[in-house]
Design a protein around this motif. Structure first.
Motif, PDB file in Angstrom:
ATOM      1  N   MET A 136       0.854  -1.162   0.000  1.00  0.00           N
ATOM      2  CA  MET A 136       0.000   0.000   0.000  1.00  0.00           C
ATOM      3  C   MET A 136       0.904   1.231   0.000  1.00  0.00           C
ATOM      4  O   MET A 136       1.901   1.283   0.702  1.00  0.00           O
ATOM      5  N   LEU A 143      -4.647   1.960   8.535  1.00  0.00           N
ATOM      6  CA  LEU A 143      -3.942   1.166   7.532  1.00  0.00           C
ATOM      7  C   LEU A 143      -4.633  -0.142   7.190  1.00  0.00           C
ATOM      8  O   LEU A 143      -4.177  -0.853   6.287  1.00  0.00           O
ATOM      9  N   ILE A 172       1.492   5.180   0.802  1.00  0.00           N
ATOM     10  CA  ILE A 172       1.079   6.241   1.715  1.00  0.00           C
ATOM     11  C   ILE A 172       1.871   7.501   1.369  1.00  0.00           C
ATOM     12  O   ILE A 172       3.093   7.448   1.212  1.00  0.00           O
ATOM     13  N   LEU A 221       4.477  -1.164   3.596  1.00  0.00           N
ATOM     14  CA  LEU A 221       4.071   0.140   3.065  1.00  0.00           C
ATOM     15  C   LEU A 221       5.128   0.732   2.143  1.00  0.00           C
ATOM     16  O   LEU A 221       6.326   0.553   2.352  1.00  0.00           O
ATOM     17  N   ARG A 277      -3.712   7.785   2.179  1.00  0.00           N
ATOM     18  CA  ARG A 277      -3.647   6.524   1.447  1.00  0.00           C
ATOM     19  C   ARG A 277      -3.887   6.780  -0.033  1.00  0.00           C
ATOM     20  O   ARG A 277      -4.797   7.514  -0.395  1.00  0.00           O
ATOM     21  N   GLU A 278      -3.082   6.166  -0.868  1.00  0.00           N
ATOM     22  CA  GLU A 278      -3.272   6.330  -2.307  1.00  0.00           C
ATOM     23  C   GLU A 278      -4.500   5.571  -2.801  1.00  0.00           C
ATOM     24  O   GLU A 278      -5.211   6.051  -3.685  1.00  0.00           O
ATOM     25  N   ASP A 279      -4.797   4.427  -2.198  1.00  0.00           N
ATOM     26  CA  ASP A 279      -5.873   3.569  -2.712  1.00  0.00           C
ATOM     27  C   ASP A 279      -7.272   4.137  -2.497  1.00  0.00           C
ATOM     28  O   ASP A 279      -8.162   3.927  -3.316  1.00  0.00           O
TER      29      ASP A 279
END
Length: 77
Positions: free
Chosen positions: A1, A76, A3, A30, A56-58
């Motif tokens: 993920m 997270l 960040i 991460l 968060r990018e998602d």
């Protein structure tokens, strides 16, 4: 993920947030990109009074300081 870690120069709160982030159980999974908000007028206006902020990018969710390790773990997930 991935960040985004919005920060600024000589930001002691950002240093504390970095420590909390590195102590989370998911830190190794991460991809953290530190972004100096002083390098962008838009980012400075968005985050200047709020840093440190993690995003968060998602899903574009954000968490701003102050936060605990428990807050980060939930953020997270």
């Amino acid at each position: 993920m991935k960040i985004f870690f919005y920060t600024g120069p000589q930001c002691s709160l950002c240093d504390l947030a970095d420590i909390e982030l590195k102590n989370t159980s998911s830190f190794k999974a991460l991809e953290v990109e530190k972004v100096n908000i002083r390098e962008s007028t838009d980012l400075y206006h968005l985050y200047g009074a709020r840093i440190p902020v993690l995003k968060r990018e998602d899903n574009n969710k954000e968490i701003g300081w102050p936060f605990s390790r428990e807050d980060l773990e939930e953020f997270l997930q």
